[in-house]
Write an enzyme that holds these catalytic residues in place. Structure first.
Site, PDB file in Angstrom:
ATOM      1  N   ASP A  33       0.856  -1.190   0.000  1.00 23.76           N
ATOM      2  CA  ASP A  33       0.000   0.000   0.000  1.00 23.76           C
ATOM      3  C   ASP A  33       0.892   1.240   0.000  1.00 23.76           C
ATOM      4  O   ASP A  33       1.913   1.285   0.691  1.00 23.76           O
ATOM      5  CB  ASP A  33      -0.905  -0.004   1.241  1.00 23.76           C
ATOM      6  CG  ASP A  33      -2.041   0.993   1.117  1.00 23.76           C
ATOM      7  OD1 ASP A  33      -3.203   0.564   0.979  1.00 23.76           O
ATOM      8  OD2 ASP A  33      -1.775   2.223   1.139  1.00 23.76           O
ATOM      9  N   ILE A  34       0.496   2.232  -0.775  1.00 20.34           N
ATOM     10  CA  ILE A  34       1.307   3.444  -0.922  1.00 20.34           C
ATOM     11  C   ILE A  34       1.321   4.279   0.362  1.00 20.34           C
ATOM     12  O   ILE A  34       2.228   5.073   0.586  1.00 20.34           O
ATOM     13  CB  ILE A  34       0.788   4.270  -2.133  1.00 20.34           C
ATOM     14  CG1 ILE A  34       1.873   5.146  -2.719  1.00 20.34           C
ATOM     15  CG2 ILE A  34      -0.451   5.080  -1.769  1.00 20.34           C
ATOM     16  CD1 ILE A  34       1.541   5.691  -4.090  1.00 20.34           C
ATOM     17  N   ASN A  91     -13.014  -3.381   2.027  1.00 26.02           N
ATOM     18  CA  ASN A  91     -14.074  -2.379   2.137  1.00 26.02           C
ATOM     19  C   ASN A  91     -14.961  -2.453   0.908  1.00 26.02           C
ATOM     20  O   ASN A  91     -14.468  -2.676  -0.207  1.00 26.02           O
ATOM     21  CB  ASN A  91     -13.450  -0.984   2.261  1.00 26.02           C
ATOM     22  CG  ASN A  91     -12.620  -0.839   3.521  1.00 26.02           C
ATOM     23  OD1 ASN A  91     -13.029  -1.291   4.590  1.00 26.02           O
ATOM     24  ND2 ASN A  91     -11.452  -0.230   3.400  1.00 26.02           N
ATOM     25  N   VAL A 100     -10.937   2.904  -3.740  1.00 32.35           N
ATOM     26  CA  VAL A 100     -10.553   2.469  -5.092  1.00 32.35           C
ATOM     27  C   VAL A 100     -11.533   1.382  -5.553  1.00 32.35           C
ATOM     28  O   VAL A 100     -11.639   0.330  -4.910  1.00 32.35           O
ATOM     29  CB  VAL A 100      -9.106   1.928  -5.112  1.00 32.35           C
ATOM     30  CG1 VAL A 100      -8.737   1.469  -6.514  1.00 32.35           C
ATOM     31  CG2 VAL A 100      -8.129   2.988  -4.612  1.00 32.35           C
ATOM     32  N   HIS A 104     -10.040  -5.234  -3.586  1.00 32.48           N
ATOM     33  CA  HIS A 104      -8.727  -5.444  -2.951  1.00 32.48           C
ATOM     34  C   HIS A 104      -8.928  -5.867  -1.511  1.00 32.48           C
ATOM     35  O   HIS A 104      -9.822  -5.385  -0.827  1.00 32.48           O
ATOM     36  CB  HIS A 104      -7.860  -4.181  -3.012  1.00 32.48           C
ATOM     37  CG  HIS A 104      -8.541  -2.928  -2.541  1.00 32.48           C
ATOM     38  ND1 HIS A 104      -9.460  -2.264  -3.314  1.00 32.48           N
ATOM     39  CD2 HIS A 104      -8.444  -2.228  -1.385  1.00 32.48           C
ATOM     40  CE1 HIS A 104      -9.900  -1.198  -2.663  1.00 32.48           C
ATOM     41  NE2 HIS A 104      -9.302  -1.165  -1.472  1.00 32.48           N
ATOM     42  N   HIS A 106      -6.951  -5.787   2.053  1.00 36.35           N
ATOM     43  CA  HIS A 106      -5.817  -5.241   2.789  1.00 36.35           C
ATOM     44  C   HIS A 106      -5.306  -6.358   3.688  1.00 36.35           C
ATOM     45  O   HIS A 106      -6.085  -7.026   4.368  1.00 36.35           O
ATOM     46  CB  HIS A 106      -6.257  -4.092   3.705  1.00 36.35           C
ATOM     47  CG  HIS A 106      -6.836  -2.906   3.006  1.00 36.35           C
ATOM     48  ND1 HIS A 106      -6.123  -1.744   2.820  1.00 36.35           N
ATOM     49  CD2 HIS A 106      -8.053  -2.691   2.451  1.00 36.35           C
ATOM     50  CE1 HIS A 106      -6.886  -0.862   2.190  1.00 36.35           C
ATOM     51  NE2 HIS A 106      -8.069  -1.402   1.961  1.00 36.35           N
TER      52      HIS A 106
HETATM   53  P1  AMP Z   1      -9.828   1.389   0.215  1.00 35.22           P
HETATM   54  O1  AMP Z   1     -10.170   2.587   1.041  1.00 35.22           O
HETATM   55  O2  AMP Z   1     -10.194   0.111   0.882  1.00 35.22           O
HETATM   56  O3  AMP Z   1     -10.388   1.507  -1.189  1.00 35.22           O
HETATM   57  O4  AMP Z   1      -8.264   1.357   0.110  1.00 35.22           O
HETATM   58  C1  AMP Z   1      -7.538   1.896  -0.953  1.00 35.22           C
HETATM   59  C2  AMP Z   1      -6.083   1.785  -0.593  1.00 35.22           C
HETATM   60  O5  AMP Z   1      -5.323   1.943  -1.765  1.00 35.22           O
HETATM   61  C3  AMP Z   1      -5.591   2.850   0.400  1.00 35.22           C
HETATM   62  O6  AMP Z   1      -5.042   2.188   1.542  1.00 35.22           O
HETATM   63  C4  AMP Z   1      -4.519   3.622  -0.388  1.00 35.22           C
HETATM   64  O7  AMP Z   1      -3.433   4.018   0.400  1.00 35.22           O
HETATM   65  C5  AMP Z   1      -4.126   2.601  -1.436  1.00 35.22           C
HETATM   66  N1  AMP Z   1      -3.579   3.130  -2.688  1.00 35.22           N
HETATM   67  C6  AMP Z   1      -4.072   4.123  -3.459  1.00 35.22           C
HETATM   68  N2  AMP Z   1      -3.310   4.317  -4.542  1.00 35.22           N
HETATM   69  C7  AMP Z   1      -2.308   3.411  -4.471  1.00 35.22           C
HETATM   70  C8  AMP Z   1      -1.200   3.091  -5.293  1.00 35.22           C
HETATM   71  N3  AMP Z   1      -0.947   3.747  -6.439  1.00 35.22           N
HETATM   72  N4  AMP Z   1      -0.360   2.086  -4.920  1.00 35.22           N
HETATM   73  C9  AMP Z   1      -0.586   1.423  -3.758  1.00 35.22           C
HETATM   74  N5  AMP Z   1      -1.629   1.672  -2.939  1.00 35.22           N
HETATM   75  C10 AMP Z   1      -2.471   2.651  -3.285  1.00 35.22           C
END
Ligand code: AMP
Length: 118
Positions: A33-34, A91, A100, A104, A106
């Site tokens: 995760d970024i 989520n 996103v 996914h 986590h």
């Molecule tokens: P969610 O709120 O469950 O949709 O989580 C989205 C996750 O994606 C968050 O923890 C962000 O930090 C992560 N994220 C967004 N863009 C990127 C990226 N380019 N590379 C890795 N993680 C990302």
């Protein structure tokens, strides 16, 4: 809601945006995760175009579902979850806090994860 092919994880799957890869096979990709929330914070995503877990469980093939589930465990074990445990969560939608719109999981590990819901 239909799948948005321009979401950031779709771009990562297509190789248009870089990621810090942890694991990949024909069905899944896992990367850091970024913006990590814990010592270890990995995202596991299917390569197929699915918005969230509901969409995935309704439309994915049995093979995709099996491979994705196996990958979540495989990746969690790879990053240390085998020893002291870990948390896997996904989520879904607005109330679930999904940012996103590509499925996914986590994987949080490497320390006590703490309270389940804040
Ligand atoms: P969610 O709120 O469950 O949709 O989580 C989205 C996750 O994606 C968050 O923890 C962000 O930090 C992560 N994220 C967004 N863009 C990127 C990226 N380019 N590379 C890795 N993680 C990302």
């Amino acid at each position: 809601m239909s799948y948005n092919k321009e979401n950031i994880f779709a771009k990562i799957v297509r190789g248009e945006i870089q990621c810090k890869k942890v694991y990949e096979n024909d069905y899944v990709l896992a990367f850091h995760d970024i913006n990590p929330q814990k010592k270890v914070h990995i995202l596991v995503i299917p390569k197929g175009e699915y918005i969230d877990l509901d969409d995935f469980n309704k439309r994915a093939t049995d093979k995709e579902i099996v491979e994705f589930n196996k990958a979540v465990t495989h990746v969690a074990n790879l990053v240390g979850g085998k020893t002291n445990g870990y948390r896997a969560l996904t989520n879904i939608g607005q109330d679930g806090g999904q940012e996103v719109p590509h499925l996914h999981f986590h994987i949080f590990a490497g320390e006590k994860i703490g309270k389940m819901v804040s």
